[in-house]
Motif scaffolding. Sequence first.
Motif, PDB file in Angstrom:
ATOM      1  N   SER A 169     -79.754 127.858  20.978  1.00 49.65           N
ATOM      2  CA  SER A 169     -79.086 126.979  21.932  1.00 49.65           C
ATOM      3  C   SER A 169     -78.356 127.955  22.856  1.00 49.65           C
ATOM      4  CB  SER A 169     -78.152 126.020  21.198  1.00 49.65           C
ATOM      5  OG  SER A 169     -77.291 126.759  20.372  1.00 49.65           O
ATOM      6  N   ASN A 170     -77.078 127.750  23.075  1.00 55.40           N
ATOM      7  CA  ASN A 170     -76.393 128.754  23.901  1.00 55.40           C
ATOM      8  C   ASN A 170     -76.050 130.003  23.084  1.00 55.40           C
ATOM      9  OD1 ASN A 170     -74.538 127.574  22.330  1.00 55.40           O
ATOM     10  ND2 ASN A 170     -73.156 126.904  23.973  1.00 55.40           N
TER      11      ASN A 170
ATOM     12  N   ASP B 251     -82.767 125.726  23.666  1.00 55.42           N
ATOM     13  CA  ASP B 251     -82.431 124.323  23.874  1.00 55.42           C
ATOM     14  C   ASP B 251     -81.052 124.202  24.512  1.00 55.42           C
ATOM     15  OD1 ASP B 251     -82.461 121.638  23.789  1.00 55.42           O
ATOM     16  OD2 ASP B 251     -82.236 121.443  21.616  1.00 55.42           O
TER      17      ASP B 251
ATOM     18  N   LYS C  25     -78.350 122.151  27.130  1.00 56.82           N
ATOM     19  CA  LYS C  25     -78.111 120.775  27.589  1.00 56.82           C
ATOM     20  C   LYS C  25     -77.608 120.711  29.034  1.00 56.82           C
ATOM     21  CE  LYS C  25     -79.048 118.719  23.619  1.00 56.82           C
ATOM     22  NZ  LYS C  25     -80.091 119.670  23.244  1.00 56.82           N
ATOM     23  N   THR C  26     -76.854 121.719  29.446  1.00 51.18           N
ATOM     24  CA  THR C  26     -76.259 121.630  30.787  1.00 51.18           C
ATOM     25  C   THR C  26     -76.567 122.882  31.618  1.00 51.18           C
ATOM     26  OG1 THR C  26     -74.225 122.709  30.078  1.00 51.18           O
ATOM     27  CG2 THR C  26     -74.297 120.309  29.877  1.00 51.18           C
TER      28      THR C  26
ATOM     29  N   GLU D 223     -74.382 125.733  30.666  1.00 49.66           N
ATOM     30  CA  GLU D 223     -74.852 126.501  29.498  1.00 49.66           C
ATOM     31  C   GLU D 223     -75.910 127.520  29.902  1.00 49.66           C
ATOM     32  OE1 GLU D 223     -74.464 123.851  25.425  1.00 49.66           O
ATOM     33  OE2 GLU D 223     -76.292 123.685  26.601  1.00 49.66           O
TER      34      GLU D 223
END
Length: 456
Positions: free
Chosen positions: A177-178, A437, A439-440, A443
């Motif tokens: 993710s991040n 992955d 989301k923003t 990120e």
Amino acid sequence: MNKNIDWLARINILNFIVYLIIFFIITFGFSLNGVGTLLVLLFSLLLIILTFKGFKKLRKYTREKFYYRWLLHDFILNNNLFSEGVEQWEEHSNGSTKIRSRKIIQSSAVFSYEDTPDEFVVLAYKMGNIYDKRMETLDTELQGLLALPIENKQVLPDVVRYIFLKNKKEIEQYVFSNTLTREFFEDTPLDIIRLSNTQQFSLKRNTNIGLYGRTGSGKTVTLQWLLYNAISKGCGCGLYPNTYLSVVDGKGADLYSLGEILQETLGEQINIGQTPHSLAKLSREFCQIMNERFELIKNSETLNADAYDLKMIPNFLFVDELASIRDSCGSSKEGKALWNEILQNLGLIARKGRQAGCHLCISTQDPNAENIPVELRNQISAVLYMGSPSADRIRMAFAMCELENVPTVTGRKGEALFYADSENMVEPEITVAPFVDLKTKQEFKQVVLNIVPKPQ
Ligand SMILES: Nc1ncnc2c1ncn2[C@@H]1O[C@H](COP(=O)(O)OP(=O)(O)OP(=O)(O)O)[C@@H](O)[C@H]1O
Ligand SMILES: [Mg+2]
């Protein structure tokens, strides 16, 4: 085929003889008096125990030592890799002559093997006989015999080496993710792109990369992974002002907006586009940059050097959905001319980019000749075909390698058939493309800042 000696049967006979001797010793013991009998009996008991244990070990050792020999022997028989003939001879007895005959093995294929803790190698010898051709195409049969996938196959003039890995690691997908930071890329050499815990490819040997697959199969996500890799190598960032990173999104979708954030975060060396005109312009500029690099390389002291030898940071031109660009060109005269210019530039980059470390990365749903001209497609030596392509699409995309045992994908998200030249691969293999992955947009920006190389 040599006669296969049944060592286990011989060991059993020997074992029987030893027991027989012990039996005679015991019988001899009973003919003695009192203490003598007892001593001989105890001694015999010890002998029986030792014999039992010793022969058990010997049998195990023999089974292990000859296991593969026997297996290959049966393999020759089961696959008809031998031919029988009849041998005849005369026998004279009591003044009369009899003709006798018996079946013999006239010729057979010859195998040997190398057994190490990690690898098992079957050597199939080519002896200049009728079996030579088959020695080169035993992939399916040998995989079945050993219940292992072939890792590599080396076809040499006199022998074919089928290499099997005993403890092949399961493929683990890289999912972030991040949490994706510089640390992940730290030990990765400049020319390497890692795809999973067991798979990677070299940009030095694979200048051009192709991503194919139906809509929603994960092309853009995979392209983004390559984009992160390019950034982590320093392409398009201020630390290396002579680098150039271009992103063209044929659909003008998510990737274009990511490109905008990249430009905002890293600056002018990032170029973005979404129209045929912008691709024509950016590919033209990419050709210029490539030519400038050739000048630099020509003027360097080193002979036959490429960009990687000279520690130059690679340049990338990413094109997502090339077919959409073609559609946007339309069928007008100008549109066709524009499409031709684009193809000319891309073709030039694909053919000449290697030495200059200028890489083309193209995605398209269908790699047919309409979407990606065959000359261009043939320059692509690293391919990820997302999802489960049909047999004719596999032949198009992987024309550069053997296609005897293409594995079947399971349908997992991000799964792809992967092949890259010179990575010890014979055929496409299954990989699962990495997934970052996020989301923003914030990120995304943060991850870019986290992975970009910093001044020391
Ligand atoms: N490697 C992956 N691991 C997990 N999920 C993935 C992976 N790749 C793609 N996905 C999921 O599938 C979705 C579609 O992927 P993506 O947009 O990359 O497909 P695409 O092939 O580019 O499709 P299109 O042709 O419509 O552009 C993503 O939003 C993501 O949720
Ligand atoms: Mg896409």
